[in-house]
Motif scaffolding. Sequence first.
Motif, PDB file in Angstrom:
ATOM      1  N   UNK A  23      -8.675   9.742   4.272  1.00 14.66           N
ATOM      2  CA  UNK A  23      -8.998   8.687   5.231  1.00 14.66           C
ATOM      3  C   UNK A  23      -9.611   9.270   6.499  1.00 14.66           C
ATOM      4  N   UNK A  24      -9.020  10.350   7.025  1.00 14.47           N
ATOM      5  CA  UNK A  24      -9.506  10.902   8.290  1.00 14.47           C
ATOM      6  C   UNK A  24     -10.749  11.773   8.116  1.00 14.47           C
ATOM      7  N   UNK A  25     -10.982  12.299   6.922  1.00 15.49           N
ATOM      8  CA  UNK A  25     -12.188  13.113   6.715  1.00 15.49           C
ATOM      9  C   UNK A  25     -13.434  12.255   6.575  1.00 15.49           C
ATOM     10  N   UNK A  26     -13.274  10.996   6.193  1.00 18.09           N
ATOM     11  CA  UNK A  26     -14.398  10.061   6.072  1.00 18.09           C
ATOM     12  C   UNK A  26     -13.914   8.691   6.529  1.00 18.09           C
ATOM     13  N   UNK A  27     -13.761   8.505   7.865  1.00 17.77           N
ATOM     14  CA  UNK A  27     -13.216   7.236   8.375  1.00 17.77           C
ATOM     15  C   UNK A  27     -13.991   6.037   7.847  1.00 17.77           C
ATOM     16  N   UNK A  28     -13.251   4.975   7.561  1.00 16.67           N
ATOM     17  CA  UNK A  28     -13.885   3.760   7.060  1.00 16.67           C
ATOM     18  C   UNK A  28     -13.691   3.604   5.569  1.00 16.67           C
ATOM     19  N   UNK A  29     -14.575   2.829   4.943  1.00 14.73           N
ATOM     20  CA  UNK A  29     -14.393   2.446   3.556  1.00 14.73           C
ATOM     21  C   UNK A  29     -14.489   3.618   2.586  1.00 14.73           C
ATOM     22  N   UNK A  30     -15.317   4.633   2.899  1.00 13.37           N
ATOM     23  CA  UNK A  30     -15.490   5.736   1.959  1.00 13.37           C
ATOM     24  C   UNK A  30     -14.216   6.561   1.832  1.00 13.37           C
ATOM     25  N   UNK A  43       0.873  -1.166   0.000  1.00 14.47           N
ATOM     26  CA  UNK A  43       0.000   0.000   0.000  1.00 14.47           C
ATOM     27  C   UNK A  43       0.910   1.215   0.000  1.00 14.47           C
ATOM     28  N   UNK A  44       0.714   2.105  -0.954  1.00 11.77           N
ATOM     29  CA  UNK A  44       1.578   3.276  -1.097  1.00 11.77           C
ATOM     30  C   UNK A  44       0.803   4.535  -0.718  1.00 11.77           C
ATOM     31  N   UNK A  45       1.163   5.130   0.430  1.00 10.10           N
ATOM     32  CA  UNK A  45       0.575   6.406   0.840  1.00 10.10           C
ATOM     33  C   UNK A  45       1.384   7.486   0.129  1.00 10.10           C
ATOM     34  N   UNK A  46       0.886   7.934  -1.011  1.00  7.30           N
ATOM     35  CA  UNK A  46       1.704   8.748  -1.916  1.00  7.30           C
ATOM     36  C   UNK A  46       1.784  10.211  -1.528  1.00  7.30           C
ATOM     37  N   UNK A  47       0.752  10.731  -0.874  1.00  9.19           N
ATOM     38  CA  UNK A  47       0.717  12.148  -0.542  1.00  9.19           C
ATOM     39  C   UNK A  47       0.013  12.344   0.802  1.00  9.19           C
ATOM     40  N   UNK A  48       0.202  13.514   1.438  1.00 11.57           N
ATOM     41  CA  UNK A  48      -0.557  13.802   2.653  1.00 11.57           C
ATOM     42  C   UNK A  48      -2.068  13.773   2.424  1.00 11.57           C
ATOM     43  N   UNK A  49      -2.502  14.091   1.215  1.00  9.89           N
ATOM     44  CA  UNK A  49      -3.941  14.087   0.937  1.00  9.89           C
ATOM     45  C   UNK A  49      -4.560  12.699   1.120  1.00  9.89           C
ATOM     46  N   UNK A  79      -9.396   8.011  -1.397  1.00 11.98           N
ATOM     47  CA  UNK A  79      -7.945   8.124  -1.531  1.00 11.98           C
ATOM     48  C   UNK A  79      -7.422   7.255  -2.672  1.00 11.98           C
ATOM     49  N   UNK A  80      -7.987   6.050  -2.816  1.00 13.49           N
ATOM     50  CA  UNK A  80      -7.534   5.143  -3.873  1.00 13.49           C
ATOM     51  C   UNK A  80      -8.001   5.603  -5.251  1.00 13.49           C
ATOM     52  N   UNK A  81      -9.274   6.026  -5.344  1.00  6.11           N
ATOM     53  CA  UNK A  81      -9.822   6.443  -6.633  1.00  6.11           C
ATOM     54  C   UNK A  81      -9.069   7.656  -7.175  1.00  6.11           C
ATOM     55  N   UNK A  82      -8.695   8.584  -6.297  1.00  6.26           N
ATOM     56  CA  UNK A  82      -7.986   9.792  -6.731  1.00  6.26           C
ATOM     57  C   UNK A  82      -6.510   9.547  -6.988  1.00  6.26           C
ATOM     58  N   UNK A  83      -6.000   8.385  -6.578  1.00  7.96           N
ATOM     59  CA  UNK A  83      -4.593   8.068  -6.805  1.00  7.96           C
ATOM     60  C   UNK A  83      -3.653   8.526  -5.708  1.00  7.96           C
ATOM     61  N   UNK A  84      -4.168   9.162  -4.662  1.00 13.05           N
ATOM     62  CA  UNK A  84      -3.300   9.574  -3.551  1.00 13.05           C
ATOM     63  C   UNK A  84      -2.880   8.372  -2.714  1.00 13.05           C
ATOM     64  N   UNK A  85      -3.686   7.325  -2.746  1.00 16.43           N
ATOM     65  CA  UNK A  85      -3.340   6.044  -2.135  1.00 16.43           C
ATOM     66  C   UNK A  85      -3.232   5.035  -3.271  1.00 16.43           C
ATOM     67  N   UNK A  86      -2.097   4.373  -3.370  1.00 12.25           N
ATOM     68  CA  UNK A  86      -1.889   3.438  -4.470  1.00 12.25           C
ATOM     69  C   UNK A  86      -1.647   2.031  -3.972  1.00 12.25           C
ATOM     70  N   UNK A  87      -1.670   1.097  -4.893  1.00 14.70           N
ATOM     71  CA  UNK A  87      -1.398  -0.306  -4.585  1.00 14.70           C
ATOM     72  C   UNK A  87      -0.369  -0.820  -5.577  1.00 14.70           C
ATOM     73  N   UNK A  88       0.662  -1.440  -5.060  1.00 20.94           N
ATOM     74  CA  UNK A  88       1.657  -2.108  -5.882  1.00 20.94           C
ATOM     75  C   UNK A  88       1.477  -3.610  -5.704  1.00 20.94           C
ATOM     76  N   UNK A  89       1.403  -4.343  -6.797  1.00 17.46           N
ATOM     77  CA  UNK A  89       1.208  -5.784  -6.713  1.00 17.46           C
ATOM     78  C   UNK A  89      -0.245  -6.162  -6.907  1.00 17.46           C
ATOM     79  N   UNK A  90      -0.676  -7.198  -6.208  1.00 15.96           N
ATOM     80  CA  UNK A  90      -2.006  -7.774  -6.389  1.00 15.96           C
ATOM     81  C   UNK A  90      -3.008  -7.100  -5.462  1.00 15.96           C
ATOM     82  N   UNK A  91      -4.024  -6.435  -6.028  1.00 13.94           N
ATOM     83  CA  UNK A  91      -5.009  -5.709  -5.241  1.00 13.94           C
ATOM     84  C   UNK A  91      -5.772  -6.647  -4.312  1.00 13.94           C
TER      85      UNK A  91
END
Length: 425
Positions: free
Chosen positions: A56-63, A45-51, A68-80
């Motif tokens: 994550x903290x503005x909407x705790x949980x899955x949302x 799991x790549x936490x790419x930016x402070x955003x 973060x993932x949809x916008x690309x600020x949180x990324x995944x390397x390897x098998x999702x």
Amino acid sequence: MALRTLPAQGELGHVFGRFIDADAPVAVTAYDGSVAGDADAPNRIDVRTPLAMSYVFSAPGELGLARAYVTGHLGVTGDLYTVLRALTAVIDGLSVADKMWIMRRLGTRYLRPVPVPPEEAPSRVRRGLLGLRHSKARDSAAISQHYDVSNRFYELVLGPSMAYTCACFPEPDATLEQAQFHKFDLVCRKLGLAPGMRLLDVGCGWGGMVAHAAEHYGVRALGVTLSREQAAWAQQDIAARGLADRAEVRHLDYRDVAETGFDAISSIGLTEHIGARNLPFYFQFLASKLRDNGRLLNHCITRPTTKETNHTGPFIDRYVFPDGELEGVGSIVSAMQDNGFEVRHSENLREHYARTLAGWCANLESNWTAAVAEAGVRRARVWALYMTASRLGFERHKIELQQVLGVKVDAAGNAAMPLRPDWGV
């Protein structure tokens, strides 16, 4: 609101490292240069930016994680799938005290307004401006949100069958296409279809069931869908297969079907969009469209019990199926029994849906570049995330897939059903 100084070098890794062991199958890398877990792990799991943390903290949980993932600020390397399975295990293991500790350590540093991705549907409250929940106008908007993305995008994900519902694998090593063929054939056999019969397929998608029944069972089939894109694709496919004389797909709300006297009705993946309060009307309406002894096969995702909320979670509701609802199979059976049907058979295909989703995820991964070109990288991320999460949901028995077969008995109580099921496996 003014931001505090960013965490010291390595602080994110220190926080994540409290919950991720060095030998965990997934590592976390952060924009501050820190790592939690094995830095050489193939899945990260790549936490790419402070955003990413702000989402994550503005909407705790899955949302928040989804944003973060949809916008690309949180990324995944390897098998999702591997990453999401490991992340789910970690989140499930967090105590209230753990969550409070994380908030005290990091939360205030990232609490700031963040833009909502444009791919996200409005909240349920704002959607109310489109009409009452499950009104025709609001249902039409919800279906368009999901299905009118791009027919080509769905071709890349679903494969040649263009079947966007749970397949049924006749053998463990069957291909996805073989399993989708088997699913449609199983539905036809459960419905007792024969040449000359009339079939109504509600929520027909790209017309897979309509075409299969017309081509292989000689019925006259009508399918209806709220997606204009699906209807156009299906009509072209029906014509190309030489079935236009006995198969048709209309862009139409099922509630506006005027014809009656059908021999059979298939509802494959529509009940999730109906709403729990509307189930009595739904089955009453379908019963009114059948002749005596006509059969209904209802195929839908269900909850494992009738005690859980019908509403889907915020990620699915905002990004995938707005206004979707899932009921327990007991609720489906009760609604059928109370509104015109004798229930004759029920079958759980939960493991089959996990396999189906694995196949769709593999298709998306192998066609990623083309899918992104067709629908955009954010939309592709949404589909990757929701299909992977859904696969885990079926595997972990958070959701099920139930086929329930009902029959409209005649005034004398005759069901015209075989003494024992004759449709095989």
